[in-house]
Design a protein around this motif. Structure first.
Motif, PDB file in Angstrom:
ATOM      1  N   THR A   9      10.799   3.197   2.179  1.00  0.00           N
ATOM      2  CA  THR A   9      10.837   3.883   0.814  1.00  0.00           C
ATOM      3  C   THR A   9      10.590   5.089   0.687  1.00  0.00           C
ATOM      4  O   THR A   9      11.201   5.871  -0.132  1.00  0.00           O
ATOM      5  CB  THR A   9       9.341   3.460   0.012  1.00  0.00           C
ATOM      6  OG1 THR A   9       8.237   3.844   0.976  1.00  0.00           O
ATOM      7  CG2 THR A   9       9.306   1.908   0.085  1.00  0.00           C
ATOM      8  N   ASP A  10      10.576   6.099   1.882  1.00  0.00           N
ATOM      9  CA  ASP A  10      10.854   7.245   1.832  1.00  0.00           C
ATOM     10  C   ASP A  10      11.258   7.561   3.543  1.00  0.00           C
ATOM     11  O   ASP A  10      10.340   7.945   4.134  1.00  0.00           O
ATOM     12  CB  ASP A  10       9.496   8.138   1.492  1.00  0.00           C
ATOM     13  CG  ASP A  10       9.683   9.738   1.485  1.00  0.00           C
ATOM     14  OD1 ASP A  10      10.761  10.105   1.568  1.00  0.00           O
ATOM     15  OD2 ASP A  10       8.656  10.351   1.296  1.00  0.00           O
ATOM     16  N   PRO A  11      12.734   8.117   3.861  1.00  0.00           N
ATOM     17  CA  PRO A  11      13.554   7.972   2.757  1.00  0.00           C
ATOM     18  C   PRO A  11      13.853   6.775   2.305  1.00  0.00           C
ATOM     19  O   PRO A  11      13.555   5.851   3.062  1.00  0.00           O
ATOM     20  CB  PRO A  11      14.846   8.572   3.330  1.00  0.00           C
ATOM     21  CG  PRO A  11      14.324   8.469   5.032  1.00  0.00           C
ATOM     22  CD  PRO A  11      12.812   8.384   4.923  1.00  0.00           C
ATOM     23  N   VAL A  12      14.659   6.746   1.065  1.00  0.00           N
ATOM     24  CA  VAL A  12      14.922   5.227   0.674  1.00  0.00           C
ATOM     25  C   VAL A  12      16.130   4.628   1.268  1.00  0.00           C
ATOM     26  O   VAL A  12      17.184   5.250   1.110  1.00  0.00           O
ATOM     27  CB  VAL A  12      15.152   5.200  -0.950  1.00  0.00           C
ATOM     28  CG1 VAL A  12      15.417   3.977  -1.460  1.00  0.00           C
ATOM     29  CG2 VAL A  12      13.981   5.807  -1.685  1.00  0.00           C
ATOM     30  N   VAL A  13      16.024   3.383   2.030  1.00  0.00           N
ATOM     31  CA  VAL A  13      16.864   2.749   2.450  1.00  0.00           C
ATOM     32  C   VAL A  13      17.118   1.162   1.626  1.00  0.00           C
ATOM     33  O   VAL A  13      15.961   0.342   1.925  1.00  0.00           O
ATOM     34  CB  VAL A  13      16.922   2.674   4.135  1.00  0.00           C
ATOM     35  CG1 VAL A  13      18.043   1.713   4.397  1.00  0.00           C
ATOM     36  CG2 VAL A  13      17.087   3.903   4.418  1.00  0.00           C
ATOM     37  N   LEU A  14      17.914   0.636   1.089  1.00  0.00           N
ATOM     38  CA  LEU A  14      18.070  -0.535   0.824  1.00  0.00           C
ATOM     39  C   LEU A  14      18.987  -1.538   1.382  1.00  0.00           C
ATOM     40  O   LEU A  14      19.934  -0.886   2.132  1.00  0.00           O
ATOM     41  CB  LEU A  14      18.356  -0.694  -0.866  1.00  0.00           C
ATOM     42  CG  LEU A  14      17.751   0.304  -1.734  1.00  0.00           C
ATOM     43  CD1 LEU A  14      18.531   0.171  -3.141  1.00  0.00           C
ATOM     44  CD2 LEU A  14      16.252   0.120  -1.727  1.00  0.00           C
ATOM     45  N   ALA A  15      18.545  -2.879   1.903  1.00  0.00           N
ATOM     46  CA  ALA A  15      19.477  -3.613   2.792  1.00  0.00           C
ATOM     47  C   ALA A  15      19.948  -4.756   1.542  1.00  0.00           C
ATOM     48  O   ALA A  15      19.401  -5.269   0.846  1.00  0.00           O
ATOM     49  CB  ALA A  15      18.490  -4.610   3.667  1.00  0.00           C
ATOM     50  N   ILE A  16      21.141  -4.786   1.399  1.00  0.00           N
ATOM     51  CA  ILE A  16      21.997  -5.365   0.494  1.00  0.00           C
ATOM     52  C   ILE A  16      22.802  -6.605   1.053  1.00  0.00           C
ATOM     53  O   ILE A  16      23.459  -6.408   2.209  1.00  0.00           O
ATOM     54  CB  ILE A  16      23.052  -4.515  -0.168  1.00  0.00           C
ATOM     55  CG1 ILE A  16      22.281  -3.483  -0.768  1.00  0.00           C
ATOM     56  CG2 ILE A  16      23.718  -5.333  -1.348  1.00  0.00           C
ATOM     57  CD1 ILE A  16      21.236  -3.600  -1.717  1.00  0.00           C
ATOM     58  N   ALA A  17      22.657  -7.730   0.458  1.00  0.00           N
ATOM     59  CA  ALA A  17      23.365  -8.914   0.791  1.00  0.00           C
ATOM     60  C   ALA A  17      24.391  -9.264  -0.382  1.00  0.00           C
ATOM     61  O   ALA A  17      23.850  -9.867  -1.133  1.00  0.00           O
ATOM     62  CB  ALA A  17      22.633 -10.442   0.903  1.00  0.00           C
ATOM     63  N   GLY A  51       5.974   5.802  -0.058  1.00  0.00           N
ATOM     64  CA  GLY A  51       6.187   6.030  -1.137  1.00  0.00           C
ATOM     65  C   GLY A  51       6.133   4.462  -1.702  1.00  0.00           C
ATOM     66  O   GLY A  51       5.825   3.661  -1.062  1.00  0.00           O
ATOM     67  N   LEU A  52       6.443   4.525  -3.335  1.00  0.00           N
ATOM     68  CA  LEU A  52       6.304   3.116  -3.656  1.00  0.00           C
ATOM     69  C   LEU A  52       7.614   2.593  -4.650  1.00  0.00           C
ATOM     70  O   LEU A  52       8.013   3.687  -5.603  1.00  0.00           O
ATOM     71  CB  LEU A  52       4.908   3.194  -4.718  1.00  0.00           C
ATOM     72  CG  LEU A  52       4.896   1.850  -5.527  1.00  0.00           C
ATOM     73  CD1 LEU A  52       4.472   0.638  -4.570  1.00  0.00           C
ATOM     74  CD2 LEU A  52       3.574   1.917  -6.604  1.00  0.00           C
ATOM     75  N   LEU A  53       8.137   1.710  -4.387  1.00  0.00           N
ATOM     76  CA  LEU A  53       9.535   1.224  -5.170  1.00  0.00           C
ATOM     77  C   LEU A  53       9.035  -0.377  -5.337  1.00  0.00           C
ATOM     78  O   LEU A  53       8.391  -1.084  -4.779  1.00  0.00           O
ATOM     79  CB  LEU A  53      10.545   0.948  -4.119  1.00  0.00           C
ATOM     80  CG  LEU A  53      11.052   2.315  -3.427  1.00  0.00           C
ATOM     81  CD1 LEU A  53      12.320   1.961  -2.615  1.00  0.00           C
ATOM     82  CD2 LEU A  53      11.470   3.240  -4.568  1.00  0.00           C
ATOM     83  N   LEU A  67       0.770  -1.179  -0.062  1.00  0.00           N
ATOM     84  CA  LEU A  67       0.031  -0.026  -0.123  1.00  0.00           C
ATOM     85  C   LEU A  67       0.764   1.117  -0.187  1.00  0.00           C
ATOM     86  O   LEU A  67       1.835   1.318   0.813  1.00  0.00           O
ATOM     87  CB  LEU A  67      -0.694   0.153   1.420  1.00  0.00           C
ATOM     88  CG  LEU A  67      -1.942  -1.087   1.637  1.00  0.00           C
ATOM     89  CD1 LEU A  67      -2.594  -0.672   2.715  1.00  0.00           C
ATOM     90  CD2 LEU A  67      -2.645  -1.240   0.550  1.00  0.00           C
ATOM     91  N   THR A  68       0.474   2.045  -0.760  1.00  0.00           N
ATOM     92  CA  THR A  68       1.046   3.659  -0.467  1.00  0.00           C
ATOM     93  C   THR A  68      -0.412   4.431  -0.721  1.00  0.00           C
ATOM     94  O   THR A  68      -1.391   4.036  -0.759  1.00  0.00           O
ATOM     95  CB  THR A  68       1.942   3.972  -1.619  1.00  0.00           C
ATOM     96  OG1 THR A  68       2.822   5.062  -1.384  1.00  0.00           O
ATOM     97  CG2 THR A  68       1.489   3.850  -3.260  1.00  0.00           C
ATOM     98  N   HIS A  69       0.035   5.778  -0.977  1.00  0.00           N
ATOM     99  CA  HIS A  69      -1.261   6.698  -0.810  1.00  0.00           C
ATOM    100  C   HIS A  69      -2.242   6.417  -1.766  1.00  0.00           C
ATOM    101  O   HIS A  69      -1.933   6.425  -3.159  1.00  0.00           O
ATOM    102  CB  HIS A  69      -0.648   8.278  -0.961  1.00  0.00           C
ATOM    103  CG  HIS A  69      -1.992   9.307  -1.162  1.00  0.00           C
ATOM    104  ND1 HIS A  69      -2.521   9.506   0.069  1.00  0.00           N
ATOM    105  CD2 HIS A  69      -2.524   9.999  -2.108  1.00  0.00           C
ATOM    106  CE1 HIS A  69      -3.606  10.432  -0.528  1.00  0.00           C
ATOM    107  NE2 HIS A  69      -3.555  10.709  -1.563  1.00  0.00           N
ATOM    108  N   ALA A  70      -3.441   6.182  -1.265  1.00  0.00           N
ATOM    109  CA  ALA A  70      -4.866   5.932  -2.202  1.00  0.00           C
ATOM    110  C   ALA A  70      -4.466   4.920  -3.167  1.00  0.00           C
ATOM    111  O   ALA A  70      -5.247   4.519  -4.004  1.00  0.00           O
ATOM    112  CB  ALA A  70      -4.929   7.208  -2.900  1.00  0.00           C
ATOM    113  N   THR A  71      -3.596   3.960  -3.108  1.00  0.00           N
ATOM    114  CA  THR A  71      -2.951   3.004  -4.047  1.00  0.00           C
ATOM    115  C   THR A  71      -2.633   1.522  -3.499  1.00  0.00           C
ATOM    116  O   THR A  71      -1.829   1.537  -2.565  1.00  0.00           O
ATOM    117  CB  THR A  71      -1.862   3.551  -4.995  1.00  0.00           C
ATOM    118  OG1 THR A  71      -2.195   5.020  -5.506  1.00  0.00           O
ATOM    119  CG2 THR A  71      -1.664   2.692  -6.129  1.00  0.00           C
ATOM    120  N   VAL A  72      -3.176   0.525  -3.978  1.00  0.00           N
ATOM    121  CA  VAL A  72      -2.761  -0.886  -3.838  1.00  0.00           C
ATOM    122  C   VAL A  72      -2.137  -1.273  -5.054  1.00  0.00           C
ATOM    123  O   VAL A  72      -2.619  -1.427  -6.066  1.00  0.00           O
ATOM    124  CB  VAL A  72      -4.199  -1.717  -3.681  1.00  0.00           C
ATOM    125  CG1 VAL A  72      -3.423  -3.203  -3.585  1.00  0.00           C
ATOM    126  CG2 VAL A  72      -5.038  -1.108  -2.338  1.00  0.00           C
TER     127      VAL A  72
END
Length: 501
Positions: free
Chosen positions: A296-304, A244-246, A201-206
């Motif tokens: 997603t906002d702020p964007v943080v990615l976990a990397i293996a 946000g949406l990623l 889910l993000t704003h108003a959107t599935v």
């Protein structure tokens, strides 16, 4: 699955102090107290200061639109005495019996859980078994995807199969009201090249990813807003929502062995939720085995980038450029995201909370004779540098749970078998620790605190633990499936309200 009355409050009532619970993989070394002083009709555990000073924290989150993903700011309770707020348990599962229990969501009155092909809602403030549901929503087939996000109006989305047949496709999405169990709408989508789609889910959107592409639906009406399709060599692997949406995209190199992880590379697309337009794309370096999305906002990615879990976190700016890289120092810091073979939830990273311009990580548990300890560190997302360090102290362990406004909520666990656990608030600016409430757990519920096999959340002033799967025990005993803890003051208020109904 058969459910009986709740277990005796006095089972396992005396436990020696040297009792230890050994956890698997992402282990928790601590032993939680089994000394339980509780009357289930309404009396809480008698631990802590019953009359703490009032908090000067803000009492509510900033105003949100009703279609926003809910971001609650928890208030410090009026009492630090912990009380049982909810329990869901059963005692007649056979050793071979297994039930998927995907997802757990809380409102101010309802604790909702997935069980096979149903969602059930239970009244908080009660001890329940199957048949005690306030509402029950049954789908045409098993739940096969979920998101932990909810809207301001207490709604969420799940995926389910078109029938109960074991070969049925995961090709349905439903939007559900968690307060009353209504299915607000349902849509079918075309499954892609695999049978593990994802929903968020993000704003108003599935948003739904289905391998060959992504679909988005309007929350209010359920109409499809847009569809994007992946290229021949790439799949839309999963979607992360919230502010946000990623969309996480996995690409396959046909020139490399299909059995090698080196044949797969990843990209992350920032997507406009209402149009599907790609705002930017970040290409993850080759050689990465896995990518998850703590924020997603702020964007943080976990990397293996190795074979021993996550090796670094990447902080990206509004244009998808790398702001900072936070290295986990060969396992000195631990970041965990929940991974389930049957469900793809790429933004479920409970011990990597993000908030206030920081991301928080716990250290690997340290051993000092019989007194394990650890610490939590906040890292600045702009620079990657450490900001504050919170020490657990000897014989205790700190576990991040989630951010709440500008605070970090964490579990403080004891390893001496006597001292209580606590839900605490950590202030990343001042370094101050504030107890929310203290509590002890009976032995039957200890396994619910294991991060990778349970959902753990704080909502409306309560701490909830919920199993992701119900597994029949080898011998007849009580199996605890969900448990809620709250302040004794809140417990008394809830009990009074229930008596008036």
């Amino acid at each position: 699955m058969s459910f009986g009355p709740p277990p005796s409050v006095y089972t396992q009532s005396t436990v020696t102090a040297d009792y230890r619970v050994r956890r698997r993989r992402k282990t928790l070394l601590g032993v939680v107290a089994a000394v339980l002083v509780v009357v289930l009709a309404g009396v809480g555990w008698l631990l802590g200061d019953p009359d703490p000073p009032k908090s000067d924290k803000p009492s509510a989150a900033a105003a949100q639109n009703r279609l926003d993903v809910r971001e609650a700011v928890e208030e410090q309770p009026r009492s630090t005495t912990g009380a049982m707020a909810f329990r869901f348990s059963e005692d007649e599962m056979s050793p071979a019996e297994r039930h998927a229990m995907p997802g757990m969501w809380a409102t101010d009155k309802i604790l909702a859980k997935g069980i096979n092909q149903t969602l059930v809602g239970f009244r908080i403030g009660t001890n329940v078994s199957v048949g005690d549901e306030v509402w029950k929503l049954r789908f045409s087939g098993p739940v096969c995807g979920y998101t932990l996000h909810t809207t301001v109006e207490n709604r969420t989305a799940v995926l389910f199969r078109s029938s109960g047949d074991e070969n049925a496709l995961c090709d349905r999405v439903a939007f559900v009201d968690l307060d009353d169990g209504r299915k607000l709408w349902e849509q079918a989508f075309t499954p892609g090249r695999w049978d593990t789609p994802s929903v968020t889910l993000t704003h108003a959107t599935v948003a739904v990813t289905w391998g060959g592409g992504s679909d988005a639906y309007d929350m209010d009406r359920g109409r499809r807003l847009w569809r994007t399709e992946a290229t021949d060599n790439c799949d839309d692997f999963g979607a992360a929502g919230g502010r946000g949406l990623l969309v996480l995209v996995s690409c396959f190199d046909k020139n490399k062995s299909a059995t090698s992880w080196e044949s797969t590379t990843y990209k992350v697309r920032k997507v406009a939720p209402r149009t599907g337009r790609t705002l930017w794309t970040y290409s993850v370096a080759a050689g990465v085995r896995e990518v998850m999305v703590p924020s997603t906002d702020p964007v943080v990615l976990a990397i293996a980038a190795g074979d021993t879990g996550f090796t670094e976190l990447l902080s990206l700016d509004d244009q998808g450029k790398n702001r900072a890289t936070i290295r986990l120092e060969s396992g000195l810091y631990v970041g965990e995201c929940n991974e389930e073979l049957d469900f793809r939830v790429i933004d479920d990273c409970p011990t990597i909370p993000v908030g206030g311009g920081q991301v928080f990580l716990r250290s690997k548990d340290q051993s000092d004779a019989q007194n394990p300890y650890n610490w939590i560190v906040g890292f600045d997302l702009a620079t990657g540098r450490t900001v504050k360090k919170f020490d657990s102290g000897p014989g205790q362990l700190l576990r991040p749970v989630q951010t709440s406004g500008g605070q970090l909520l964490a579990l403080r666990e004891s390893s001496d078998g006597i001292s209580p656990m606590a839900l605490v608030s950590l202030n990343p600016k001042s370094g101050k620790e504030t107890p929310y409430f203290y509590f002890s757990l009976p032995l039957e519920a200890v396994t619910l605190t294991v991060t990778d096999s349970n959902n753990i959340l704080v909502d409306h002033g309560r701490l909830f633990f919920g199993a992701k799967e119900a597994v029949g025990p080898e011998r007849k005993t009580w199996t605890w499936l969900a448990l809620g803890i709250g302040s004794a003051a809140q417990k008394a208020s809830s009990t009074a309200q229930l008596q008036k109904q």
